[in-house]
Design a protein around this motif. Structure first.
Motif, PDB file in Angstrom:
ATOM      1  N   ARG A 104       0.585  -1.484   0.480  1.00  0.00           N
ATOM      2  CA  ARG A 104       0.365   0.296   0.206  1.00  0.00           C
ATOM      3  C   ARG A 104       0.875   0.658   0.130  1.00  0.00           C
ATOM      4  O   ARG A 104       0.661   1.865  -0.331  1.00  0.00           O
ATOM      5  N   LEU A 105       1.966   1.515   0.584  1.00  0.00           N
ATOM      6  CA  LEU A 105       2.739   1.937   0.579  1.00  0.00           C
ATOM      7  C   LEU A 105       3.260   2.548  -0.893  1.00  0.00           C
ATOM      8  O   LEU A 105       3.695   4.074  -0.961  1.00  0.00           O
ATOM      9  N   ALA A 106       4.042   1.891  -1.424  1.00  0.00           N
ATOM     10  CA  ALA A 106       4.650   1.921  -2.503  1.00  0.00           C
ATOM     11  C   ALA A 106       3.197   2.894  -3.315  1.00  0.00           C
ATOM     12  O   ALA A 106       3.282   3.477  -4.344  1.00  0.00           O
ATOM     13  N   ARG A 107       2.333   2.318  -3.361  1.00  0.00           N
ATOM     14  CA  ARG A 107       0.996   2.430  -4.304  1.00  0.00           C
ATOM     15  C   ARG A 107       0.625   3.672  -4.031  1.00  0.00           C
ATOM     16  O   ARG A 107       0.089   4.816  -4.410  1.00  0.00           O
ATOM     17  N   GLN A 108      -0.086   4.283  -2.430  1.00  0.00           N
ATOM     18  CA  GLN A 108       0.190   5.581  -2.383  1.00  0.00           C
ATOM     19  C   GLN A 108       1.355   6.355  -2.947  1.00  0.00           C
ATOM     20  O   GLN A 108       0.781   7.569  -3.162  1.00  0.00           O
ATOM     21  N   THR A 109       2.610   6.472  -2.259  1.00  0.00           N
ATOM     22  CA  THR A 109       3.691   6.739  -3.223  1.00  0.00           C
ATOM     23  C   THR A 109       3.336   7.740  -4.510  1.00  0.00           C
ATOM     24  O   THR A 109       3.783   8.725  -5.226  1.00  0.00           O
ATOM     25  N   PHE A 166      12.393   1.038  -7.331  1.00  0.00           N
ATOM     26  CA  PHE A 166      11.956  -0.023  -7.947  1.00  0.00           C
ATOM     27  C   PHE A 166      11.642  -0.524  -6.046  1.00  0.00           C
ATOM     28  O   PHE A 166      11.394   0.313  -4.988  1.00  0.00           O
ATOM     29  N   LEU A 167      10.956  -1.547  -5.170  1.00  0.00           N
ATOM     30  CA  LEU A 167      10.452  -2.169  -4.616  1.00  0.00           C
ATOM     31  C   LEU A 167      11.064  -2.688  -3.452  1.00  0.00           C
ATOM     32  O   LEU A 167      12.381  -3.772  -3.756  1.00  0.00           O
ATOM     33  N   ALA A 168      10.487  -2.816  -1.933  1.00  0.00           N
ATOM     34  CA  ALA A 168      11.924  -3.625  -1.431  1.00  0.00           C
ATOM     35  C   ALA A 168      11.167  -3.162  -0.188  1.00  0.00           C
ATOM     36  O   ALA A 168      10.097  -2.880   0.310  1.00  0.00           O
ATOM     37  N   LYS A 169      10.859  -4.477   0.842  1.00  0.00           N
ATOM     38  CA  LYS A 169      11.198  -4.904   2.045  1.00  0.00           C
ATOM     39  C   LYS A 169      11.212  -3.752   3.012  1.00  0.00           C
ATOM     40  O   LYS A 169      11.800  -3.120   3.019  1.00  0.00           O
ATOM     41  N   GLY A 170       9.827  -3.202   4.179  1.00  0.00           N
ATOM     42  CA  GLY A 170       9.848  -1.779   4.587  1.00  0.00           C
ATOM     43  C   GLY A 170      11.529  -1.962   5.353  1.00  0.00           C
ATOM     44  O   GLY A 170      11.792  -1.147   5.059  1.00  0.00           O
ATOM     45  N   PRO A 171      11.585  -2.771   6.511  1.00  0.00           N
ATOM     46  CA  PRO A 171      12.923  -2.574   7.129  1.00  0.00           C
ATOM     47  C   PRO A 171      14.274  -2.627   6.065  1.00  0.00           C
ATOM     48  O   PRO A 171      15.034  -2.233   7.008  1.00  0.00           O
ATOM     49  N   ASP A 172      14.062  -3.335   5.046  1.00  0.00           N
ATOM     50  CA  ASP A 172      15.565  -3.095   4.305  1.00  0.00           C
ATOM     51  C   ASP A 172      15.860  -1.942   2.847  1.00  0.00           C
ATOM     52  O   ASP A 172      17.226  -1.068   2.759  1.00  0.00           O
ATOM     53  N   TYR A 195      23.212   2.547   3.205  1.00  0.00           N
ATOM     54  CA  TYR A 195      24.308   2.686   1.867  1.00  0.00           C
ATOM     55  C   TYR A 195      24.315   3.318   0.250  1.00  0.00           C
ATOM     56  O   TYR A 195      25.696   3.227  -0.907  1.00  0.00           O
ATOM     57  N   GLY A 196      23.378   3.864   0.144  1.00  0.00           N
ATOM     58  CA  GLY A 196      23.507   4.479  -1.705  1.00  0.00           C
ATOM     59  C   GLY A 196      22.777   4.206  -2.842  1.00  0.00           C
ATOM     60  O   GLY A 196      23.481   4.780  -4.008  1.00  0.00           O
ATOM     61  N   ALA A 197      22.066   2.748  -2.471  1.00  0.00           N
ATOM     62  CA  ALA A 197      21.913   1.967  -3.131  1.00  0.00           C
ATOM     63  C   ALA A 197      21.207   2.647  -4.290  1.00  0.00           C
ATOM     64  O   ALA A 197      19.948   2.365  -4.828  1.00  0.00           O
ATOM     65  N   ALA A 198      20.207   3.641  -2.733  1.00  0.00           N
ATOM     66  CA  ALA A 198      19.118   4.304  -3.459  1.00  0.00           C
ATOM     67  C   ALA A 198      19.174   5.602  -3.116  1.00  0.00           C
ATOM     68  O   ALA A 198      19.860   6.203  -2.107  1.00  0.00           O
ATOM     69  N   ASP A 199      19.743   6.786  -3.616  1.00  0.00           N
ATOM     70  CA  ASP A 199      19.069   7.953  -3.353  1.00  0.00           C
ATOM     71  C   ASP A 199      18.388   8.243  -2.386  1.00  0.00           C
ATOM     72  O   ASP A 199      18.510   9.225  -1.230  1.00  0.00           O
ATOM     73  N   ILE A 200      16.201   7.713  -2.371  1.00  0.00           N
ATOM     74  CA  ILE A 200      15.414   8.788  -1.628  1.00  0.00           C
ATOM     75  C   ILE A 200      14.325   6.968  -1.147  1.00  0.00           C
ATOM     76  O   ILE A 200      14.867   6.054  -2.581  1.00  0.00           O
ATOM     77  N   GLY A 201      13.949   6.636  -0.565  1.00  0.00           N
ATOM     78  CA  GLY A 201      13.182   5.648  -0.089  1.00  0.00           C
ATOM     79  C   GLY A 201      11.930   6.630   0.262  1.00  0.00           C
ATOM     80  O   GLY A 201      11.642   7.783   1.052  1.00  0.00           O
TER      81      GLY A 201
END
Length: 218
Positions: free
Chosen positions: A15-20, A54-60, A67-73
């Motif tokens: 749901r978090l990804a969809r709303q984002t 990209f989609l990831a499990k919340g805690p990840d 670590y810079g693999a993503a600029d923004i989360g």
């Protein structure tokens, strides 16, 4: 940074990804690839805006950002507090609202008020420890669980639990109630500190657009 560099986003699954993505569409940023429910792709690209998702499990999510693999989360405040990563929290997105609470049977209220030694079960041991040890100065044994936390006080594993409460219906059905509120929660945007410096103009502009969209009536 070089002009052709992609800005990479890690979004909490579900749901978090969809709303984002719905919010991003309000400011003109779309990613049609992500709407294909049958896709096996892991990385989704908006070539026009030079953005990758990209989609990831919340805690990840905070880990990818630190670590810079993503600029923004985009992830829940509960995960930010529990993971305690070196990231900048820049924006409250306002959706996914709920509360982190200490819950249990009514008789446990007395143990909390007298600050007696108790056991507290939680999926969030760091948050539970911070609440009891640093805010309340109450000695507790924190028991980490991964499944149905409500079960713990019912079977005698713990006196209370520390968990997310949205409606409270599961608590009520099992004879439990909210005894203390720990903190309010919602979806937040987080940024890698190096990305914030190197891509400051792009990220600051994005935050400004999102703030404007969030301020408009639904």
């Amino acid at each position: 940074m070089e002009e052709n560099r992609y800005l990479t986003f890690a979004l909490g699954k579900g749901r978090l990804a969809r709303q984002t993505l719905e919010l991003f569409e309000k400011i003109g940023i779309t990613c049609e690839e992500m709407k294909d429910k049958n896709t096996r792709k892991l990385i989704f690209v908006n070539e026009e805006e030079k953005m990758r998702f990209f989609l990831a499990k919340g805690p990840d999510v905070p880990t990818y950002v630190e670590y810079g693999a993503a600029d923004i989360g985009v992830v829940g405040k509960d995960t930010i507090l529990e993971e305690n990563r070196k990231i900048h929290e820049v924006l409250d997105l306002g959706f996914g609202k709920c509360r982190m609470c200490v819950c249990g049977p009514r008789e446990a209220q007395d143990l909390l008020q007298k600050r007696e030694f108790i056991r507290a079960a939680s999926k969030y041991p760091r948050i539970a420890r911070e609440h009891f040890f640093n805010k309340k100065h109450q000695t507790v044994e924190i028991i980490k669980l991964n499944g149905s936390i409500e079960l713990a006080p019912i079977v005698g594993l713990s006196e209370v639990i520390v968990d997310i409460v949205e409606t409270g219906s599961t608590l009520r059905e099992n004879g439990l109630e909210v005894l203390e509120e720990v903190c309010a929660l919602s979806a937040r945007m987080v940024v890698n500190p190096v990305s914030m410096k190197m891509e400051n103009e792009r990220i600051t502009r994005l935050i400004a657009l999102l703030k404007e969209a969030l301020s408009q009536p639904v």
